[in-house]
Design an enzyme around this catalytic site. Structure first.
Site, PDB file in Angstrom:
ATOM      1  N   ARG A 227       0.865  -1.181   0.000  1.00  9.38           N
ATOM      2  CA  ARG A 227       0.000   0.000   0.000  1.00  9.38           C
ATOM      3  C   ARG A 227       0.904   1.235   0.000  1.00  9.38           C
ATOM      4  O   ARG A 227       1.932   1.270   0.684  1.00  9.38           O
ATOM      5  CB  ARG A 227      -0.901   0.039   1.233  1.00  9.38           C
ATOM      6  CG  ARG A 227      -2.119  -0.874   1.148  1.00  9.38           C
ATOM      7  CD  ARG A 227      -3.135  -0.434   0.080  1.00  9.38           C
ATOM      8  NE  ARG A 227      -4.291  -1.317   0.015  1.00  9.38           N
ATOM      9  CZ  ARG A 227      -4.387  -2.391  -0.765  1.00  9.38           C
ATOM     10  NH1 ARG A 227      -3.377  -2.734  -1.553  1.00  9.38           N
ATOM     11  NH2 ARG A 227      -5.485  -3.121  -0.766  1.00  9.38           N
ATOM     12  N   GLU A 256      -3.378   7.606  -4.139  1.00 10.11           N
ATOM     13  CA  GLU A 256      -3.786   7.101  -5.453  1.00 10.11           C
ATOM     14  C   GLU A 256      -5.058   7.735  -5.958  1.00 10.11           C
ATOM     15  O   GLU A 256      -5.988   7.860  -5.163  1.00 10.11           O
ATOM     16  CB  GLU A 256      -4.033   5.574  -5.337  1.00 10.11           C
ATOM     17  CG  GLU A 256      -2.876   4.779  -5.805  1.00 10.11           C
ATOM     18  CD  GLU A 256      -2.998   3.303  -5.480  1.00 10.11           C
ATOM     19  OE1 GLU A 256      -4.057   2.719  -5.757  1.00 10.11           O
ATOM     20  OE2 GLU A 256      -2.039   2.758  -4.947  1.00 10.11           O
ATOM     21  N   HIS A 274      -1.076   0.222  -9.851  1.00 18.13           N
ATOM     22  CA  HIS A 274      -1.730  -0.723  -8.922  1.00 18.13           C
ATOM     23  C   HIS A 274      -2.275  -1.949  -9.677  1.00 18.13           C
ATOM     24  O   HIS A 274      -3.470  -2.239  -9.640  1.00 18.13           O
ATOM     25  CB  HIS A 274      -2.857  -0.025  -8.133  1.00 18.13           C
ATOM     26  CG  HIS A 274      -3.148  -0.696  -6.820  1.00 18.13           C
ATOM     27  ND1 HIS A 274      -3.586  -0.022  -5.717  1.00 18.13           N
ATOM     28  CD2 HIS A 274      -3.065  -2.008  -6.450  1.00 18.13           C
ATOM     29  CE1 HIS A 274      -3.767  -0.882  -4.718  1.00 18.13           C
ATOM     30  NE2 HIS A 274      -3.453  -2.088  -5.144  1.00 18.13           N
TER      31      HIS A 274
HETATM   32  C1  GLV Z   1      -4.724  -5.173  -3.937  1.00 16.84           C
HETATM   33  O1  GLV Z   1      -4.045  -4.233  -3.738  1.00 16.84           O
HETATM   34  C2  GLV Z   1      -5.414  -5.921  -2.953  1.00 16.84           C
HETATM   35  O2  GLV Z   1      -5.336  -5.602  -1.748  1.00 16.84           O
HETATM   36  O3  GLV Z   1      -6.091  -6.882  -3.334  1.00 16.84           O
END
Ligand code: GLV
Length: 298
Positions: A227, A256, A274
């Site tokens: 993250r 983001e 991402h």
């Molecule tokens: C992606 O970032 C997730 O947490 O699935």
């Protein structure tokens, strides 16, 4: 007939499972009255959101491994179950982390930009030199499934030596993953590549800040597929600009989809949007599991 609100379109398999279970499925709008919500990591699931659905709400099924977008305390107070989709994305995320490690240490994106810009004038002994991974140390922060899988890929495939740091030591996992424990400080000081695999929690926000970046070797690389807010992005921009570290590769960002000022101008960082879990296989499994989680609770 129980109603499921799916916040945005997801792979068809997930929707089919919900319909086959006999639920009314609303996608993207008409959330009110839902008994279950299938949410994404971009949804902020807080008290206001839950109020807008109604008190019949029983379960929030987040199609993500992370749950940092869900207010777990509020859900608990209201007796709303919360589910996520771990396991099914271990392989895809670990593979993307490996791609970013190779991409940043071998300057793949930089080389691509170089060629496209018409700057390639022929082979040169000093052109875009990177580092070899064989024999280098990989520091895994967060010893969960993804960190363990990445350690396996990089040790077996590329001859790296992996160490990990986590808040608790787990000797069984150390053995199954073939990885040894290091203190956070030692890991930062000794690793050639540091890869982050912890969830975003109050205690992991800005885990990597100015102090930690200064502890890393000037030849080291930072990779983040976890993250964004685990890294102080402003401090990272400074570290990359002033070359406290050699480079970074980020799949996630602190705010983001916004980037910290100056980040996109730097050559020594790879940025992906991402997409670490974005394989056809994984996204299908995530949608199915998110649907199954709803069926199990309802
Ligand atoms: C992606 O970032 C997730 O947490 O699935």
């Amino acid at each position: 007939m129980p109603k499921v609100f799916v916040t945005k379109n997801i792979p068809e398999k997930g929707i089919e499972l919900l319909q086959k279970a006999g639920y009314e499925v609303a996608i993207g709008s008409n959330a009110k009255g839902a008994h279950a919500v299938l949410s994404l990591l971009t949804d902020h699931i807080d008290a206001r959101f839950m109020d807008s659905i109604g008190s019949q709400l029983k379960v929030i099924s987040n199609m993500a491994a992370g749950l940092d977008n869900v207010d777990l305390d509020v859900a608990k107070e209201r007796g709303v179950a919360v589910r996520n989709t771990p396991d099914v994305l271990t392989e895809s995320v670990a593979e993307h982390a490996a791609a970013l490690i190779l991409g940043t240490t071998r300057r793949v994106a930089e080389g691509d930009r170089f060629v496209r810009a018409g700057k390639f004038k022929g082979w040169d002994p000093a052109l875009l030199l990177g580092i070899e991974l064989n024999g280098k140390t990989l520091g895994i922060v967060g010893h969960g499934r993804i960190g363990c899988r990445l350690a396996g890929i990089m040790q077996k495939g590329f001859g790296m030596r992996a160490v990990y740091y986590d808040t608790a030591r787990d000797s069984v996992k150390e053995e199954t993953c073939g990885i040894t424990y290091a203190s956070f400080e030692d890991l930062l000081k000794d690793s050639d590549v540091v890869s982050l695999h912890v969830p975003l929690l109050p205690g992991t926000r800005h885990l990597i800040g100015e102090k930690e970046l200064r502890l890393m070797k000037p030849t080291a690389y930072l990779v983040n597929t976890a993250r964004g807010a685990i890294v102080d992005e402003k401090a990272l921009v400074k570290a990359l600009k002033e070359q406290w570290i050699a480079g970074a590769a980020l799949d996630v960002f602190e705010n983001e989809p916004k980037l910290a000022p100056g980040l996109a101008k730097l050559q020594n960082v790879i940025l992906t949007p991402h997409i670490a879990s974005a394989t056809k296989e994984t996204r299908e499994k995530m949608a199915e599991l998110a649907a199954q989680n709803i069926i199990a609770v309802l």
